[in-house]
Each structure stands twice: as C-alpha cells, then as structure tokens.
Design an enzyme around this catalytic site. Structure first.
Site, PDB file in Angstrom:
ATOM      1  N   HIS A 282      60.627  65.058  59.845  1.00  0.00           N
ATOM      2  CA  HIS A 282      61.085  65.875  60.984  1.00  0.00           C
ATOM      3  C   HIS A 282      62.074  66.763  60.343  1.00  0.00           C
ATOM      4  O   HIS A 282      62.001  67.948  60.830  1.00  0.00           O
ATOM      5  CB  HIS A 282      61.666  65.173  62.049  1.00  0.00           C
ATOM      6  CG  HIS A 282      60.523  64.449  62.874  1.00  0.00           C
ATOM      7  ND1 HIS A 282      60.312  64.939  64.331  1.00  0.00           N
ATOM      8  CD2 HIS A 282      60.047  63.299  62.840  1.00  0.00           C
ATOM      9  CE1 HIS A 282      59.388  64.025  64.833  1.00  0.00           C
ATOM     10  NE2 HIS A 282      59.128  63.174  63.863  1.00  0.00           N
TER      11      HIS A 282
ATOM     12  N   ASN B 112      60.702  66.444  69.209  1.00  0.00           N
ATOM     13  CA  ASN B 112      61.936  65.557  68.845  1.00  0.00           C
ATOM     14  C   ASN B 112      62.550  65.123  70.118  1.00  0.00           C
ATOM     15  O   ASN B 112      63.054  64.073  70.260  1.00  0.00           O
ATOM     16  CB  ASN B 112      63.096  66.598  68.117  1.00  0.00           C
ATOM     17  CG  ASN B 112      62.685  66.949  66.722  1.00  0.00           C
ATOM     18  OD1 ASN B 112      61.430  66.160  65.987  1.00  0.00           O
ATOM     19  ND2 ASN B 112      63.308  67.551  66.174  1.00  0.00           N
TER      20      ASN B 112
ATOM     21  N   ARG C 241      61.996  58.405  59.967  1.00  0.00           N
ATOM     22  CA  ARG C 241      61.262  59.443  60.115  1.00  0.00           C
ATOM     23  C   ARG C 241      62.023  60.756  60.210  1.00  0.00           C
ATOM     24  O   ARG C 241      61.596  61.886  60.219  1.00  0.00           O
ATOM     25  CB  ARG C 241      60.487  59.217  61.732  1.00  0.00           C
ATOM     26  CG  ARG C 241      59.471  58.197  61.726  1.00  0.00           C
ATOM     27  CD  ARG C 241      58.659  58.387  63.166  1.00  0.00           C
ATOM     28  NE  ARG C 241      58.908  57.058  63.650  1.00  0.00           N
ATOM     29  CZ  ARG C 241      58.190  55.864  63.621  1.00  0.00           C
ATOM     30  NH1 ARG C 241      57.853  56.084  62.237  1.00  0.00           N
ATOM     31  NH2 ARG C 241      58.475  54.858  64.370  1.00  0.00           N
TER      32      ARG C 241
ATOM     33  N   HIS D 254      54.263  54.979  60.127  1.00  0.00           N
ATOM     34  CA  HIS D 254      54.126  54.382  61.278  1.00  0.00           C
ATOM     35  C   HIS D 254      53.651  52.726  61.454  1.00  0.00           C
ATOM     36  O   HIS D 254      53.594  52.366  62.227  1.00  0.00           O
ATOM     37  CB  HIS D 254      52.953  55.102  62.459  1.00  0.00           C
ATOM     38  CG  HIS D 254      53.398  56.280  62.933  1.00  0.00           C
ATOM     39  ND1 HIS D 254      52.541  57.321  63.204  1.00  0.00           N
ATOM     40  CD2 HIS D 254      54.582  57.175  62.800  1.00  0.00           C
ATOM     41  CE1 HIS D 254      52.924  58.384  63.796  1.00  0.00           C
ATOM     42  NE2 HIS D 254      54.216  58.179  63.418  1.00  0.00           N
TER      43      HIS D 254
END
Length: 326
Positions: free
Chosen positions: A60, A88, A56, A187
C-alpha cells in the site's frame, strides 16, 4: 496530477534516487533490524492478526508514489492523506505497531531510521514470523513530506479488480505476471471484510446471482458469514490457514475458495492460472518468487525530497508542533 504523470516521474526517479543497499544502518544504527524484529514479534504475540496488517503496508505504501511512508501520514487541515483512501479506509490497521517500532528506534538512534525503511523491515519480519521466507532488505529510503488521498484512489486496485486489470497495472510498475501472482500470495495470512465480497455473493457483474467460480460449499459458508444486509465490517479468513504464511492460498484458489474477486480470477484467467497451479504444488517456488517480488516492490522510489521523520504520522515541522502542544 494524473496517474500517468506520476508513473512517468516514478520511472525516471527510480534511476536517479540514491541507491538502496543492504546494511545501510550498519554504522549509524547497527541494532536497527533486530529492534524492528523484536517489536514486530511482540506485537504479533499480542495480536496475531497484526502480522498480516503490517506485511500489507509495503504494497500500500510502495505502489503510491514509491516507498516513502506517505501512507503513514495523518490528515492535516491542508492535506488529505492516504489513510482514508478507498483502498485503506476500514481496511488497513496496526498503524500503532509502526509507532512502537519508531519509538524504539528513536530511543536507540535518534533521527536515523526512516519510517519508509521501517515498513520494509517490518513487512519482511511479519512474513518470516508467520512461517514464511526471510530475505535481506535494501535500505536507505527517505520519508515523504506529503501524501495524497487522490493518488491512492487513482492507483490502488479495488477488491473487485480482475486479473486482466491487475496484470496491466503491475506491468506499469515493471512487475511481471509472475510477480503479480506471487505477491498476491500475501493473502496467505490475514482476513478480509464482507464488504469486499458482497457483490460476488449476490450480484456478480450485475447478474443478481453469485460468482459461479465460488465453490458451492464455500459460498454457503460465506453466505452465513456475510448475509445480505449484514455488517460489512465482519472479517473472514483469506485462506484456510490465516495465521500461517504458506501456499494454502493457492490451493484454495484452485479449489474455488478464493475470498476476493481479485484473488479467484488469478485462477480463472489463463495468463495467471499456470503460476497459481505451480505455487499450489510447490511452496518453495512460491517463497522464492514472493521474495523476488517484494524486493522489486521495495525498489520503487519517487525521488522526491524527503526527510527522516521523528514521528511517522507527521512531517517533522508538524511533529515539533505536536510535541510542544502535548
């Protein structure tokens, strides 16, 4: 600086930044990719959940001012970075795995491989080591000299976001509906916090009722794991096979068992539903679309001045100070 100014600069500099290319370190650090893969594999053996966390990082990092490792910078007295941003804080983890990769690369090839490129390689390896696809990555990024908590807060979507909002957001980065749904397949592995779904379980849209899209038995399970007044940091699997990168995530969405609101609305929203249905039935097409999306995501660059950090947590001038103080 507003989101729109940041986005405009990002579009311009994507065309003017030094081109990324496969094999960028073939002469300067030929073992770079194998070193990254080895450290990620050991980290996942030690803590399987770290694979999802590391994967991930690319999303981000790249969504906020391009893929420049800004998200790895620790706060300083004069800079609030991205680690404590709304998307975060208490969510991203396994920063120490990137530290381990960087340490190994600095021993092999000092001052050569950027932290931004480490994120790209580590994300790819985490997917592949979880049973997902592998792909050739383009490298040659520089590390940012600063980070901004505000930029992360302004840009990164909330778990409460719906598919319509996400479609518009991704379009601003030239990412299609297909890219959105495929990249949401990240996910397929990992866990999410109860904090992120309390409103879905008990007060969807201020109704005082649960989200009707949640399959009843799945809702009962979530009620037990995430009771009202319970610990919001308790984690729940994002799909039924949380350590295997596969298309189970999409099967769960089609069955009303999506964990996050931003996940389940991909099935309830008519523009995104066809891709959810497609990927739930054809894992190969999901894998192909996911790779395409990750490559496009990795192409986002700010074009701002950068460096090759020796410590991914601090810019080099500060890294020298840290070494002298230790």
């Amino acid at each position: 600086m507003s989101f729109w100014i940041l986005f405009f600069l990002l579009l311009i500099t994507m065309a003017t930044a030094d081109p990324l290319r496969p094999g960028y370190y073939s002469e300067t650090c030929p073992e770079a990719e194998s070193i990254v893969g080895d450290v990620i594999m050991k980290a996942m053996i030690r803590e399987p959940r770290s694979g999802a966390s590391v994967m991930r990082f690319q999303f981000h990092d790249c969504f906020v001012n391009g893929c420049d490792a800004s998200m790895l910078l620790d706060d300083t007295p004069t800079m609030l970075g991205e680690k404590l941003s709304l998307s975060n804080i208490n969510s991203l983890r396994s920063y120490e795995v990137i530290d381990e990769v960087k340490e190994a690369l600095e021993k092999a090839c000092p001052g050569t491989v950027s932290c931004a490129d480490i994120i790209i390689m580590a994300s790819r390896d985490a997917v592949a080591l979880s049973g997902g696809p592998s792909w050739e990555v383009k490298l040659g990024r520089k590390d940012s000299l600063t980070a901004s908590q505000k930029d992360a807060d302004d840009i990164m979507p909330s778990p409460r976001a719906n598919a319509s909002f996400l479609v518009d957001l991704f379009a601003k980065f030239d990412l299609s509906i297909k890219d959105l749904v495929a990249l949401s397949g990240s996910h397929s592995i990992g866990q999410g916090r109860c904090f992120s779904i309390m409103f879905r379980l008990y007060n969807q849209s201020g109704s005082g009722k649960p989200d009707p899209a949640i399959e009843p038995k799945f809702r009962e399970k979530l009620n037990r794991l995430c009771p009202i007044g319970g610990d919001g940091n308790v984690t729940v699997d994002l799909d039924a096979t949380p350590q295997a990168f596969d298309n189970q995530y999409f099967k769960d969405l089609a069955a009303g068992r999506g964990f996050l609101n931003s996940d389940e609305t991909l099935y309830t929203y008519p523009w995104t539903r066809p891709y959810v249905k497609l990927y739930s039935k054809d894992q190969d097409k999901f894998f192909k679309a996911f790779v395409e999306g990750m490559i496009k995501l990795g192409d986002l660059q700010s074009g701002k001045p950068g460096e090759i950090r020796t410590n991914c947590r601090v810019v080099n001038s500060r890294a020298v100070d840290v070494l002298l103080e230790s």
